[in-house]
Design a protein around this motif. Structure first.
Motif, short mmCIF file in Angstrom:
data_model
loop_
_atom_site.label_atom_id
_atom_site.label_comp_id
_atom_site.label_asym_id
_atom_site.label_seq_id
_atom_site.Cartn_x
_atom_site.Cartn_y
_atom_site.Cartn_z
N TYR A 38 0.79 -1.23 0.00
CA TYR A 38 0.00 0.00 0.00
C TYR A 38 0.82 1.28 0.00
CZ TYR A 38 -3.33 -3.64 0.93
OH TYR A 38 -4.07 -4.80 0.83
N PHE A 46 -5.42 -0.86 -5.22
CA PHE A 46 -6.35 -1.59 -4.36
C PHE A 46 -7.75 -0.97 -4.44
CE2 PHE A 46 -8.59 -2.34 -0.33
CZ PHE A 46 -8.85 -3.68 -0.53
N ILE A 49 -9.31 -2.30 -7.41
CA ILE A 49 -9.74 -3.69 -7.19
C ILE A 49 -11.12 -3.73 -6.54
CG2 ILE A 49 -9.29 -5.75 -5.77
CD1 ILE A 49 -6.29 -5.31 -6.26
N TYR A 55 -14.46 -8.80 -7.61
CA TYR A 55 -14.00 -8.68 -6.22
C TYR A 55 -15.13 -8.13 -5.36
CZ TYR A 55 -10.69 -7.76 -2.38
OH TYR A 55 -10.03 -7.74 -1.17
N LEU A 57 -15.65 -8.53 -2.12
CA LEU A 57 -15.34 -8.45 -0.69
C LEU A 57 -15.65 -7.09 -0.06
CD1 LEU A 57 -12.03 -10.00 0.72
CD2 LEU A 57 -12.85 -7.80 1.51
N GLY A 158 -12.63 -5.43 6.73
CA GLY A 158 -12.05 -5.67 5.40
C GLY A 158 -11.34 -6.98 5.22
N SER A 159 -11.43 -7.88 6.21
CA SER A 159 -10.72 -9.17 6.15
C SER A 159 -9.20 -9.00 6.10
CB SER A 159 -11.19 -10.03 4.97
OG SER A 159 -10.96 -11.40 5.26
N THR A 160 -8.71 -7.93 6.73
CA THR A 160 -7.26 -7.80 6.88
C THR A 160 -6.72 -8.96 7.71
OG1 THR A 160 -7.47 -5.41 6.77
CG2 THR A 160 -5.43 -6.26 7.69
N ASN A 163 -4.83 -11.81 6.04
CA ASN A 163 -3.42 -11.76 5.65
C ASN A 163 -2.51 -12.43 6.69
OD1 ASN A 163 -3.46 -8.49 4.00
ND2 ASN A 163 -3.93 -10.50 3.22
N TYR A 203 -9.16 -12.79 -7.40
CA TYR A 203 -7.74 -12.49 -7.20
C TYR A 203 -6.93 -12.59 -8.49
CZ TYR A 203 -8.71 -12.25 -2.27
OH TYR A 203 -9.21 -11.87 -1.05
N THR A 210 -5.46 -6.71 -10.51
CA THR A 210 -4.81 -7.41 -9.40
C THR A 210 -3.37 -7.79 -9.76
OG1 THR A 210 -6.98 -8.25 -8.76
CG2 THR A 210 -5.08 -9.27 -7.71
N PHE A 213 -1.42 -4.74 -9.18
CA PHE A 213 -1.30 -4.55 -7.73
C PHE A 213 -0.18 -5.45 -7.18
CE2 PHE A 213 -2.91 -6.08 -3.49
CZ PHE A 213 -2.85 -4.88 -2.80
N MET A 249 -1.11 -15.23 -3.51
CA MET A 249 -0.65 -14.52 -4.70
C MET A 249 0.86 -14.70 -4.81
SD MET A 249 -2.86 -11.11 -5.34
CE MET A 249 -1.79 -10.02 -4.43
N GLU A 279 1.39 -12.69 -1.01
CA GLU A 279 0.24 -12.50 -0.12
C GLU A 279 -0.53 -13.79 0.13
OE1 GLU A 279 -3.34 -10.34 -1.45
OE2 GLU A 279 -3.19 -9.10 0.35
N SER A 281 -4.52 -14.71 1.54
CA SER A 281 -5.81 -14.22 2.01
C SER A 281 -6.61 -15.42 2.50
CB SER A 281 -6.56 -13.51 0.88
OG SER A 281 -5.87 -12.36 0.48
C1 AVJ Z 1 -7.23 -5.83 1.79
C2 AVJ Z 1 -6.04 -7.75 2.54
C3 AVJ Z 1 -8.41 -7.81 2.42
O1 AVJ Z 1 -6.71 -10.06 0.83
O2 AVJ Z 1 -8.48 -9.63 -0.33
C4 AVJ Z 1 -7.02 -7.70 -2.82
C5 AVJ Z 1 -5.99 -7.40 -0.47
N1 AVJ Z 1 -5.16 -8.69 -2.45
N2 AVJ Z 1 -6.66 -8.38 -3.92
C6 AVJ Z 1 -7.47 -9.27 0.26
C7 AVJ Z 1 -6.06 -7.91 -1.88
C8 AVJ Z 1 -5.54 -8.96 -3.69
C9 AVJ Z 1 -7.19 -7.77 0.35
N3 AVJ Z 1 -7.20 -7.29 1.75
#
Ligand code: AVJ
Length: 320
Positions: A38, A46, A49, A55, A57, A158-160, A163, A203, A210, A213, A249, A279, A281
């Motif tokens: 970020y 992002f 996205i 996406y 989410l 946000g489902s952080t 990670n 993703y 993405t 990103f 990813m 990454e 998720s």
């Molecule tokens: C912000 C961590 C919730 O994991 O879905 C989006 C970041 N990575 N597309 C996720 C993300 C690829 C996102 N988060």
């Protein structure tokens, strides 16, 4: 505004160097830490996205908060203080703030630009007190300044949490719990397990946002640490790992090539087909979340799930 910002930014820079060196040197799987996605470019990518059809989410998270803000705050106490871990601009938090009295709101984030925007956007609804720090340090400051203001509601949206590796997510919740007291609560946003095909499209979208990103993380290493990653010789890949129930990813090397990152004195060779893991998720079931809450020292109070894109907000109360 309390922002011990500049010391923190310099600290941030050197930990970037340190973490990149450590992660890129891992064997047999090289990695890069996902919290460095970020920067200015990555933040914009992002945001793009979150607008993608594939996406769902972020829209699901926002729908739940918008539709249930009153119920959420009522079930939480109602709260006298609000804190948010990784608030960004606080866009999703407007509804929660509108549903409470004008209680102090502490957005915690590492982006100064996002915190400034947050205060500008939400300052008229509630007293906004930005904290430019890591999650737990920020929460520590909130705990120190809460006075007799009533229960604290912590938002982690946000489902952080996704990670974090599962074990680390659990540890993190315990750490969080230790900074709270009985009567306080946590609202945790988590993306749910869903058909693999829709996760893979989310993703690895066909427009390549993405992918951009993901590869921007290599570009950031080039920009800030004197790296020479040839972005055209890597491709984005999203994989579903069934055992861990997570999307991974990777940046996959298209040929055998040499990479150097001058600022951290790192040189290595990467094989054709070898990847850098950027990454994870993790995706959750209801049972996963109940178990996470329990082992973190919380009791689940209530849960809301979006019917369109399975995503959950779990309200959990601190257990004495
Ligand atoms: C912000 C961590 C919730 O994991 O879905 C989006 C970041 N990575 N597309 C996720 C993300 C690829 C996102 N988060």
């Amino acid at each position: 505004m309390f922002m011990p910002g500049f010391a923190a930014s310099r600290h941030e820079e050197s930990s970037f160097a340190r973490e990149v060196r450590e992660h890129l040197s891992r064997t047999p799987q090289r990695e890069l830490p996902s919290h460095y996605f970020y920067d200015a470019v990555g933040t914009r990518l992002f945001e793009a996205i979150t607008e993608l059809q594939e996406y769902g989410l972020t829209r699901a998270d926002e729908r739940l908060l918008r539709n249930h803000a009153v119920e959420i705050t009522r079930a939480a106490g109602p709260p006298g203080v609000l804190a948010e871990l990784g608030s960004g601009t606080g866009r999703k938090t407007r509804w929660i703030l509108e549903a409470t009295r004008a209680i102090p709101y502490y957005p915690i984030d590492l982006s100064l630009a996002a915190l400034q925007e947050c205060r500008k956007e939400l300052g008229a609804i509630a007293p906004v007190k930005p904290l430019h720090s890591s999650y737990l340090e920020g929460l520590e400051s909130v705990a120190a300044r809460r006075n007799g203001n009533g229960p604290l509601l912590v938002l982690f949206l946000g489902s952080t949490i996704g990670n974090f590796k599962r074990e680390a997510g659990c540890d993190f919740l315990c750490q969080l719990r230790r900074r709270l007291r009985p009567g306080d609560s946590l609202l945790l946003g988590a993306d749910m397990i869903k058909p693999v095909q829709s996760l893979l499209s989310a993703y690895d979208d066909p427009t390549g946002v993405t992918a951009a990103f993901n590869l921007n993380l290599l570009a950031r290493v080039n920009r800030e640490l004197g790296g020479n990653f040839d972005l055209r010789r890597f491709r984005h890949e999203a994989r579903w790992c069934e055992r861990e129930r997570r999307i991974e990813m990777h940046a996959v090397s298209l040929s055998r090539q040499r990479v150097s990152v001058s600022a951290i004195g790192l040189r290595f060779e990467i094989e054709k087909g070898e990847s850098i893991w950027t990454e994870s998720s993790h995706k959750y079931s209801i049972e996963d979340l109940d178990c996470l809450a329990l082992s973190g020292g919380f009791a689940v109070r209530k849960r809301w799930i979006d019917p369109e894109w399975p995503f959950s907000e779990t309200l959990m109360m601190v257990r004495p």
